[in-house]
Scaffold this active site. Structure first.
Site, PDB file in Angstrom:
ATOM      1  N   SER A 140       0.844  -1.197   0.000  1.00 62.91           N
ATOM      2  CA  SER A 140       0.000   0.000   0.000  1.00 62.91           C
ATOM      3  C   SER A 140       0.876   1.241   0.000  1.00 62.91           C
ATOM      4  CB  SER A 140      -0.852  -0.024   1.278  1.00 62.91           C
ATOM      5  OG  SER A 140      -1.413   1.238   1.514  1.00 62.91           O
ATOM      6  N   TYR A 165      -2.106  -1.292  11.017  1.00 68.18           N
ATOM      7  CA  TYR A 165      -2.348  -1.868   9.686  1.00 68.18           C
ATOM      8  C   TYR A 165      -1.165  -1.554   8.765  1.00 68.18           C
ATOM      9  CZ  TYR A 165      -3.797  -1.944   4.823  1.00 68.18           C
ATOM     10  OH  TYR A 165      -3.818  -2.145   3.468  1.00 68.18           O
ATOM     11  N   LYS A 169       1.976  -3.910   6.776  1.00 69.85           N
ATOM     12  CA  LYS A 169       2.376  -3.897   5.354  1.00 69.85           C
ATOM     13  C   LYS A 169       3.883  -3.667   5.238  1.00 69.85           C
ATOM     14  CE  LYS A 169      -1.448  -4.814   3.618  1.00 69.85           C
ATOM     15  NZ  LYS A 169      -1.663  -6.035   2.857  1.00 69.85           N
TER      16      LYS A 169
HETATM   17  P1  NAD Z   1     -10.811  -7.398   1.333  1.00 72.08           P
HETATM   18  O1  NAD Z   1     -11.062  -7.405   2.788  1.00 72.08           O
HETATM   19  O2  NAD Z   1     -11.984  -7.227   0.433  1.00 72.08           O
HETATM   20  O3  NAD Z   1     -10.018  -8.722   0.898  1.00 72.08           O
HETATM   21  C1  NAD Z   1      -9.145  -9.390   1.769  1.00 72.08           C
HETATM   22  C2  NAD Z   1      -9.572 -10.860   1.760  1.00 72.08           C
HETATM   23  O4  NAD Z   1      -8.691 -11.598   2.590  1.00 72.08           O
HETATM   24  C3  NAD Z   1     -10.990 -11.067   2.319  1.00 72.08           C
HETATM   25  O5  NAD Z   1     -11.727 -11.821   1.381  1.00 72.08           O
HETATM   26  C4  NAD Z   1     -10.777 -11.844   3.624  1.00 72.08           C
HETATM   27  O6  NAD Z   1     -11.856 -12.721   3.880  1.00 72.08           O
HETATM   28  C5  NAD Z   1      -9.457 -12.553   3.334  1.00 72.08           C
HETATM   29  N1  NAD Z   1      -8.656 -12.882   4.526  1.00 72.08           N
HETATM   30  C6  NAD Z   1      -8.299 -12.059   5.545  1.00 72.08           C
HETATM   31  N2  NAD Z   1      -7.548 -12.725   6.432  1.00 72.08           N
HETATM   32  C7  NAD Z   1      -7.414 -14.003   5.958  1.00 72.08           C
HETATM   33  C8  NAD Z   1      -6.762 -15.174   6.433  1.00 72.08           C
HETATM   34  N3  NAD Z   1      -6.102 -15.182   7.596  1.00 72.08           N
HETATM   35  N4  NAD Z   1      -6.827 -16.299   5.688  1.00 72.08           N
HETATM   36  C9  NAD Z   1      -7.493 -16.317   4.512  1.00 72.08           C
HETATM   37  N5  NAD Z   1      -8.151 -15.251   4.020  1.00 72.08           N
HETATM   38  C10 NAD Z   1      -8.106 -14.088   4.733  1.00 72.08           C
HETATM   39  O7  NAD Z   1      -9.719  -6.280   1.031  1.00 72.08           O
HETATM   40  P2  NAD Z   1      -9.229  -5.660  -0.340  1.00 72.08           P
HETATM   41  O8  NAD Z   1      -9.640  -4.237  -0.376  1.00 72.08           O
HETATM   42  O9  NAD Z   1      -9.582  -6.558  -1.466  1.00 72.08           O
HETATM   43  O10 NAD Z   1      -7.660  -5.684  -0.086  1.00 72.08           O
HETATM   44  C11 NAD Z   1      -6.845  -6.736  -0.586  1.00 72.08           C
HETATM   45  C12 NAD Z   1      -5.411  -6.464  -0.165  1.00 72.08           C
HETATM   46  O11 NAD Z   1      -4.995  -5.196  -0.670  1.00 72.08           O
HETATM   47  C13 NAD Z   1      -5.184  -6.411   1.339  1.00 72.08           C
HETATM   48  O12 NAD Z   1      -3.938  -7.002   1.624  1.00 72.08           O
HETATM   49  C14 NAD Z   1      -5.145  -4.922   1.640  1.00 72.08           C
HETATM   50  O13 NAD Z   1      -4.391  -4.650   2.782  1.00 72.08           O
HETATM   51  C15 NAD Z   1      -4.477  -4.391   0.373  1.00 72.08           C
HETATM   52  N6  NAD Z   1      -4.773  -2.987   0.103  1.00 72.08           N
HETATM   53  C16 NAD Z   1      -6.075  -2.580   0.007  1.00 72.08           C
HETATM   54  C17 NAD Z   1      -6.371  -1.245  -0.229  1.00 72.08           C
HETATM   55  C18 NAD Z   1      -7.811  -0.761  -0.305  1.00 72.08           C
HETATM   56  O14 NAD Z   1      -8.040   0.447  -0.177  1.00 72.08           O
HETATM   57  N7  NAD Z   1      -8.791  -1.631  -0.531  1.00 72.08           N
HETATM   58  C19 NAD Z   1      -5.320  -0.315  -0.371  1.00 72.08           C
HETATM   59  C20 NAD Z   1      -4.000  -0.775  -0.307  1.00 72.08           C
HETATM   60  C21 NAD Z   1      -3.741  -2.118  -0.055  1.00 72.08           C
HETATM   61  C1  UD1 Z   2      -6.341   5.657   4.052  1.00 79.59           C
HETATM   62  C2  UD1 Z   2      -5.379   5.279   5.154  1.00 79.59           C
HETATM   63  C3  UD1 Z   2      -4.226   4.495   4.534  1.00 79.59           C
HETATM   64  C4  UD1 Z   2      -4.747   3.277   3.746  1.00 79.59           C
HETATM   65  C5  UD1 Z   2      -5.751   3.765   2.698  1.00 79.59           C
HETATM   66  C6  UD1 Z   2      -6.391   2.616   1.935  1.00 79.59           C
HETATM   67  C7  UD1 Z   2      -5.541   6.901   6.971  1.00 79.59           C
HETATM   68  C8  UD1 Z   2      -4.862   8.067   7.634  1.00 79.59           C
HETATM   69  N1  UD1 Z   2      -4.916   6.449   5.831  1.00 79.59           N
HETATM   70  O1  UD1 Z   2      -5.662   6.467   3.122  1.00 79.59           O
HETATM   71  O2  UD1 Z   2      -3.357   4.051   5.563  1.00 79.59           O
HETATM   72  O3  UD1 Z   2      -3.684   2.618   3.078  1.00 79.59           O
HETATM   73  O4  UD1 Z   2      -6.790   4.503   3.363  1.00 79.59           O
HETATM   74  O5  UD1 Z   2      -7.110   1.798   2.794  1.00 79.59           O
HETATM   75  O6  UD1 Z   2      -6.543   6.387   7.420  1.00 79.59           O
HETATM   76  N2  UD1 Z   2     -11.943  11.646   3.656  1.00 79.59           N
HETATM   77  C9  UD1 Z   2     -12.963  12.491   4.037  1.00 79.59           C
HETATM   78  N3  UD1 Z   2     -14.061  11.940   4.629  1.00 79.59           N
HETATM   79  C10 UD1 Z   2     -14.191  10.593   4.856  1.00 79.59           C
HETATM   80  C11 UD1 Z   2     -13.126   9.740   4.464  1.00 79.59           C
HETATM   81  C12 UD1 Z   2     -12.007  10.306   3.881  1.00 79.59           C
HETATM   82  O7  UD1 Z   2     -12.883  13.697   3.842  1.00 79.59           O
HETATM   83  O8  UD1 Z   2     -15.212  10.152   5.406  1.00 79.59           O
HETATM   84  C13 UD1 Z   2     -10.774  12.228   2.951  1.00 79.59           C
HETATM   85  C14 UD1 Z   2      -9.446  12.005   3.645  1.00 79.59           C
HETATM   86  O9  UD1 Z   2      -9.151  13.041   4.526  1.00 79.59           O
HETATM   87  C15 UD1 Z   2      -8.489  11.974   2.413  1.00 79.59           C
HETATM   88  C16 UD1 Z   2      -9.357  11.379   1.285  1.00 79.59           C
HETATM   89  O10 UD1 Z   2     -10.703  11.591   1.684  1.00 79.59           O
HETATM   90  O11 UD1 Z   2      -8.127  13.273   2.047  1.00 79.59           O
HETATM   91  C17 UD1 Z   2      -9.127   9.900   1.049  1.00 79.59           C
HETATM   92  O12 UD1 Z   2      -9.249   9.227   2.300  1.00 79.59           O
HETATM   93  P1  UD1 Z   2      -9.219   7.623   2.412  1.00 79.59           P
HETATM   94  O13 UD1 Z   2     -10.155   7.037   1.432  1.00 79.59           O
HETATM   95  O14 UD1 Z   2      -9.423   7.266   3.849  1.00 79.59           O
HETATM   96  O15 UD1 Z   2      -7.756   7.222   1.916  1.00 79.59           O
HETATM   97  P2  UD1 Z   2      -6.310   7.721   2.452  1.00 79.59           P
HETATM   98  O16 UD1 Z   2      -6.422   8.780   3.468  1.00 79.59           O
HETATM   99  O17 UD1 Z   2      -5.489   8.017   1.245  1.00 79.59           O
END
Ligand code: NAD
Ligand code: UD1
Length: 368
Positions: A140, A165, A169
């Site tokens: 991330s 969290y 990562k």
């Molecule tokens: P998600 O929660 O939809 O998917 C994660 C999946 O992992 C789920 O289906 C959950 O059931 C499964 N899981 C969790 N723990 C497990 C375990 N111990 N064994 C087997 N399965 C398990 O999340 P996502 O948004 O699809 O994210 C996927 C990956 O990307 C994650 O590693 C997350 O940290 C990373 N990521 C997500 C975002 C985001 O904003 N969605 C941003 C950056 C990184």
């Molecule tokens: C957040 C997390 C980051 C994580 C990422 C994806 C924090 C400080 N950072 O990033 O660690 O990797 O999500 O899961 O939590 N915002 C609003 N109102 C809301 C929600 C968000 O104004 O209800 C604003 C935030 O201030 C930001 C933008 O929207 O400016 C995006 O926010 P968000 O979706 O939470 O993502 P990140 O802050 O980039």
């Protein structure tokens, strides 16, 4: 009636061996599994369904017209992983499985360290045991902490990261770097996603809502659906185009193609490389609200409130390394992200329905 097995004989695999996808039933994992199946890969999914349900995978199979193998299993459980590695010739792992809510991670840090870190280490040990040395890890942009330079490139310093969290990562990235340094059989690609959003253009798969969302796009979606009265904008006094925070939103289908590009790169034995996956274009919170409003044809109420601790004004990606080395370019813009997100939530207002027992049985038979 045409079954998935029949269809699959028409669209057969063009790749040898299997790709194991942990967390493949989740939001980004399910979109990536679909892309893998379409590209002809054989896929085994392991997911403990802690934040997902079988229905996403049932729909993925139908969209792809090809079956996948599914195991309802926990990556923490070595005894479940071993028979899967024994049964399938797994040449690469896409590792999505994790808990991912930043706010929750500050309340239950031990669960986050246990699930994300111990789960990953357990998986890597099993991979090593079976000689499956190719991994793509879901990292991330959070690993950059407060970035030195915007747009952020992969040479920027990492951390400090303030929430558990994000620390998981960073820690997993460090573990992978050390594994690669110690044994050159390992090949790892660390994909640092910026702000994933959107859904498959069909509106058939998307992000399943659970609890009160932390992130902007899921929160805006729930305001559109009437679950919350307005969007709280965290800060209107940043040094940005309109005073609200700017981020680099990326369509989940672009992330999916990024993973396929990373898998191809693994075949060239790259060692350990990190790539940013973002568009390089930043949008403010107000611009996001306006774009979502255009997509759904509704006014979206908002109020500007105080800044959220830990937030910074602008985060955008320099993704030129992924462009150059993976040949990967995102193709979706903001309007398409919002339109696809809206199509998904409009057709699935409560997310995925509980799958019928019959559907679950079909999925289980696929793994028999
Ligand atoms: P998600 O929660 O939809 O998917 C994660 C999946 O992992 C789920 O289906 C959950 O059931 C499964 N899981 C969790 N723990 C497990 C375990 N111990 N064994 C087997 N399965 C398990 O999340 P996502 O948004 O699809 O994210 C996927 C990956 O990307 C994650 O590693 C997350 O940290 C990373 N990521 C997500 C975002 C985001 O904003 N969605 C941003 C950056 C990184
Ligand atoms: C957040 C997390 C980051 C994580 C990422 C994806 C924090 C400080 N950072 O990033 O660690 O990797 O999500 O899961 O939590 N915002 C609003 N109102 C809301 C929600 C968000 O104004 O209800 C604003 C935030 O201030 C930001 C933008 O929207 O400016 C995006 O926010 P968000 O979706 O939470 O993502 P990140 O802050 O980039």
């Amino acid at each position: 009636m045409e079954t998935l097995e029949n269809k699959s004989s028409k669209k057969s695999s063009s790749h040898e061996g299997y790709v194991l996808v942990t967390g493949g039933a989740g939001y980004i994992g399910s979109h990536t599994v679909l892309e893998l199946l379409i590209c002809g890969y054989n896929v085994v999914v392991v997911d403990n369904l802690s934040n997902a349900c079988e229905e996403s995978l049932i729909r993925v199979q139908t969209l792809a017209g090809r079956p996948l193998k599914f195991y309802h299993a926990n990556i923490l459980d070595e005894q479940t992983l071993i028979p899967i590695f024994e049964k399938y010739n797994i040449w690469a792992v896409l590792h999505f499985a994790a808990l991912k809510a930043v706010g929750e991670s500050t309340k239950i840090p031990l669960d986050y360290y246990w699930n994300n870190v111990t789960g990953s280490l357990n998986l890597f040990r099993v991979m090593e045991r079976f000689g499956a040395y190719n991994i793509v890890f879901s990292s991330s942009a959070t690993v950059y902490g407060q970035p030195d330079i915007i747009p952020v490139n992969e040479k920027c310093s990492l951390g400090p990261v303030t929430n558990p969290y994000g620390k998981t990562k960073l820690f997993i990235e460090e573990a992978i770097r050390d594994m690669c340094a110690a044994n050159n059989k390992w090949n790892a690609i660390l994909l640092r996603y910026f702000n994933p959003t959107g859904a498959h253009p069909s509106g058939v798969i998307g992000e399943n809502p659970r609890g009160i969302p932390n992130n902007l796009m899921p929160y805006v979606s729930q305001v559109v659906q009437g679950r919350f009265p307005f969007v709280k904008i965290f800060g209107g006094d940043y040094d940005t185009v309109d005073g609200t925070g700017v981020r680099d939103y990326i369509h989940v289908c672009d992330l999916a193609t990024g993973h396929v590009a990373a898998l191809r790169k693994l075949k060239t034995k790259p060692g350990c490389v990190a790539y940013n996956l973002g568009t390089g274009v930043g949008y403010s919170v107000l611009e996001i609200i306006k774009a979502m409003s255009r997509a759904c044809g509704k006014e979206i109420p908002y109020q500007i409130t105080k800044r959220r601790p830990g937030d910074i004004a602008v985060v955008t990606a320099d993704a030129r390394l992924a462009n150059a080395e993976l040949g990967w370019y995102p193709k979706y813009g903001l309007d398409q992200m919002c339109q696809d997100l809206w199509r998904w939530i409009d057709s699935n207002p409560l997310g995925y329905p509980e799958s019928s027992n019959e559907a679950k049985q079909i999925l289980q038979q696929m793994s028999a």
